[in-house]
Design a protein around this motif. Structure first.
Motif, PDB file in Angstrom:
ATOM      1  N   TYR A 148       0.838  -1.209   0.000  1.00 13.71           N
ATOM      2  CA  TYR A 148       0.000   0.000   0.000  1.00 13.71           C
ATOM      3  C   TYR A 148       0.875   1.262   0.000  1.00 13.71           C
ATOM      4  O   TYR A 148       0.611   2.219  -0.739  1.00 13.71           O
ATOM      5  CB  TYR A 148      -0.910  -0.023   1.217  1.00 13.71           C
ATOM      6  N   TYR A 149       1.929   1.256   0.804  1.00 15.32           N
ATOM      7  CA  TYR A 149       2.804   2.415   0.885  1.00 15.32           C
ATOM      8  C   TYR A 149       3.659   2.602  -0.367  1.00 15.32           C
ATOM      9  O   TYR A 149       4.024   3.731  -0.721  1.00 15.32           O
ATOM     10  CB  TYR A 149       3.711   2.312   2.114  1.00 15.32           C
ATOM     11  N   THR A 150       3.997   1.489  -1.021  1.00 14.09           N
ATOM     12  CA  THR A 150       4.879   1.582  -2.196  1.00 14.09           C
ATOM     13  C   THR A 150       4.115   1.720  -3.506  1.00 14.09           C
ATOM     14  O   THR A 150       4.721   2.061  -4.532  1.00 14.09           O
ATOM     15  CB  THR A 150       5.780   0.336  -2.280  1.00 14.09           C
ATOM     16  N   ALA A 151       2.807   1.445  -3.487  1.00  9.91           N
ATOM     17  CA  ALA A 151       2.013   1.527  -4.721  1.00  9.91           C
ATOM     18  C   ALA A 151       1.879   2.975  -5.178  1.00  9.91           C
ATOM     19  O   ALA A 151       1.777   3.900  -4.364  1.00  9.91           O
ATOM     20  CB  ALA A 151       0.642   0.907  -4.506  1.00  9.91           C
ATOM     21  N   ARG A 152       1.868   3.175  -6.496  1.00 16.43           N
ATOM     22  CA  ARG A 152       1.745   4.519  -7.067  1.00 16.43           C
ATOM     23  C   ARG A 152       0.339   4.802  -7.581  1.00 16.43           C
ATOM     24  O   ARG A 152      -0.115   5.935  -7.594  1.00 16.43           O
ATOM     25  CB  ARG A 152       2.749   4.670  -8.222  1.00 16.43           C
ATOM     26  N   SER A 154      -3.599   4.920  -7.419  1.00 15.44           N
ATOM     27  CA  SER A 154      -4.545   5.104  -6.316  1.00 15.44           C
ATOM     28  C   SER A 154      -5.491   3.919  -6.140  1.00 15.44           C
ATOM     29  O   SER A 154      -5.840   3.562  -5.015  1.00 15.44           O
ATOM     30  CB  SER A 154      -5.357   6.385  -6.534  1.00 15.44           C
ATOM     31  N   LYS A 156      -4.873   0.776  -6.773  1.00 14.99           N
ATOM     32  CA  LYS A 156      -4.135  -0.308  -6.116  1.00 14.99           C
ATOM     33  C   LYS A 156      -3.908   0.000  -4.644  1.00 14.99           C
ATOM     34  O   LYS A 156      -4.013  -0.876  -3.792  1.00 14.99           O
ATOM     35  CB  LYS A 156      -2.796  -0.536  -6.817  1.00 14.99           C
ATOM     36  N   LYS A 157      -3.616   1.284  -4.341  1.00 14.29           N
ATOM     37  CA  LYS A 157      -3.423   1.672  -2.944  1.00 14.29           C
ATOM     38  C   LYS A 157      -4.691   1.402  -2.140  1.00 14.29           C
ATOM     39  O   LYS A 157      -4.641   0.895  -1.016  1.00 14.29           O
ATOM     40  CB  LYS A 157      -3.052   3.157  -2.852  1.00 14.29           C
ATOM     41  N   ARG A 158      -5.836   1.746  -2.736  1.00 14.35           N
ATOM     42  CA  ARG A 158      -7.110   1.523  -2.061  1.00 14.35           C
ATOM     43  C   ARG A 158      -7.351   0.030  -1.841  1.00 14.35           C
ATOM     44  O   ARG A 158      -7.788  -0.397  -0.757  1.00 14.35           O
ATOM     45  CB  ARG A 158      -8.251   2.116  -2.881  1.00 14.35           C
ATOM     46  N   PHE A 160      -5.054  -2.437  -1.711  1.00 10.36           N
ATOM     47  CA  PHE A 160      -4.114  -2.966  -0.711  1.00 10.36           C
ATOM     48  C   PHE A 160      -4.485  -2.522   0.697  1.00 10.36           C
ATOM     49  O   PHE A 160      -4.343  -3.283   1.652  1.00 10.36           O
ATOM     50  CB  PHE A 160      -2.681  -2.506  -1.044  1.00 10.36           C
ATOM     51  N   PHE A 161      -4.960  -1.289   0.825  1.00  7.17           N
ATOM     52  CA  PHE A 161      -5.337  -0.773   2.144  1.00  7.17           C
ATOM     53  C   PHE A 161      -6.510  -1.551   2.717  1.00  7.17           C
ATOM     54  O   PHE A 161      -6.474  -2.005   3.872  1.00  7.17           O
ATOM     55  CB  PHE A 161      -5.691   0.716   2.032  1.00  7.17           C
ATOM     56  N   SER A 164      -5.490  -5.238   3.452  1.00 12.33           N
ATOM     57  CA  SER A 164      -4.637  -5.400   4.625  1.00 12.33           C
ATOM     58  C   SER A 164      -5.426  -5.329   5.913  1.00 12.33           C
ATOM     59  O   SER A 164      -5.226  -6.134   6.830  1.00 12.33           O
ATOM     60  CB  SER A 164      -3.532  -4.338   4.617  1.00 12.33           C
TER      61      SER A 164
END
Length: 250
Positions: A148-152, A154, A156-158, A160-161, A164
């Motif tokens: 989540y922290y390394t994804a660029r 948005s 994918k970040k959502r 992974f967040f 997790s």
């Protein structure tokens, strides 16, 4: 060098021991298939006596005892198998057949819907399985949180967040169920009546009043021990004392 030799000796002896147990197990299975049930029981028990156990081993012991109409031992070993494999349909089915062969008909005090649901869910897996699920979920939580922290992107970040935190929730829930399962096992000691017939007393001595009788195969909960006597509770709420020699603890 001495430590290395000791480790190699240990590994070798463990391998040989495992091979011997497997050979004995297969021999016992062959005896069972030949309808030599008592000989099969003796072979299976020789493995148990060496500290080895498995759901399949206890299941086969239950089957062999059931074939000889040893209702108490058959229920005992089915229960032991079910502790190791709580979702096994064959074990549950054979345990039901064995329980139907018992004499005592004991009512069960109904549980509340919420309590029954939680208990059923807890009993889906053993303590060890719940523990491994929790560990796996926590590890995956860490991996997804790093992603989540390394994804660029948005989206994918959502993803992974959310993933997790879902895994963290499942992991924490698994810890809860693991401790609940452990607490249940620790605080709820059960036993199977092995005597063909036993008289339950009001106090832990032979001179006390006879309360009721129980027969082989009945499952009881042990709540207290005094010398050679066990205080038991039935599922219908009845309590009393019986000699420790008349039952076998699970």
């Amino acid at each position: 060098m001495k430590k290395l030799i000791a480790i190699l000796v240990f590994i070798t002896s463990s391998f040989i021991s495992t091979a011997q147990h497997e050979e004995t197990f297969q021999k016992a299975n062959a005896l069972y298939n030949q309808e030599k049930y008592q000989e099969a029981i003796d072979a299976y028990k020789s493995i148990v006596d060496q500290g080895k156990e498995s759901a399949e081993l206890y299941y086969n012991l239950g089957n062999a005892n059931y074939k000889l109409s040893h209702i108490g031992p058959s229920i005992y070993y089915y229960e032991k198998a079910l502790e190791l494999a709580p979702n096994d349909a064959d074990i549950k089915n054979n345990l039901t057949f064995a329980n139907n062969a018992t004499i005592d008909a004991i009512d069960v005090i109904p549980e509340g819907v919420i309590s029954r649901t939680i208990n059923n869910f807890t009993n889906m897996f053993s303590f060890d399985v719940w523990a491994w699920i929790s560990i796996g979920c926590v590890l995956l939580f860490v991996v997804l949180f790093i992603m989540y922290y390394t994804a660029r992107v948005s989206s994918k970040k959502r993803l992974f967040f959310i993933g997790s935190w879902l895994l963290l929730f499942v992991g924490l829930a698994s810890v809860f169920f693991a401790f609940k399962q452990y607490s249940f096992i620790k605080n709820n000691q059960y036993a199977i009546i092995f005597a063909q017939e036993t008289t339950v007393k009001s106090e832990p001595n032979l001179r006390s009043e006879e309360v009721f009788e129980l027969h082989e195969g009945t499952k009881v909960k042990i709540t207290e021990t005094v010398n050679d006597w066990k205080k038991i509770r039935l599922t219908d709420g009845k309590i009393g004392w019986i000699p420790a020699t008349d039952l076998k603890e699970l």
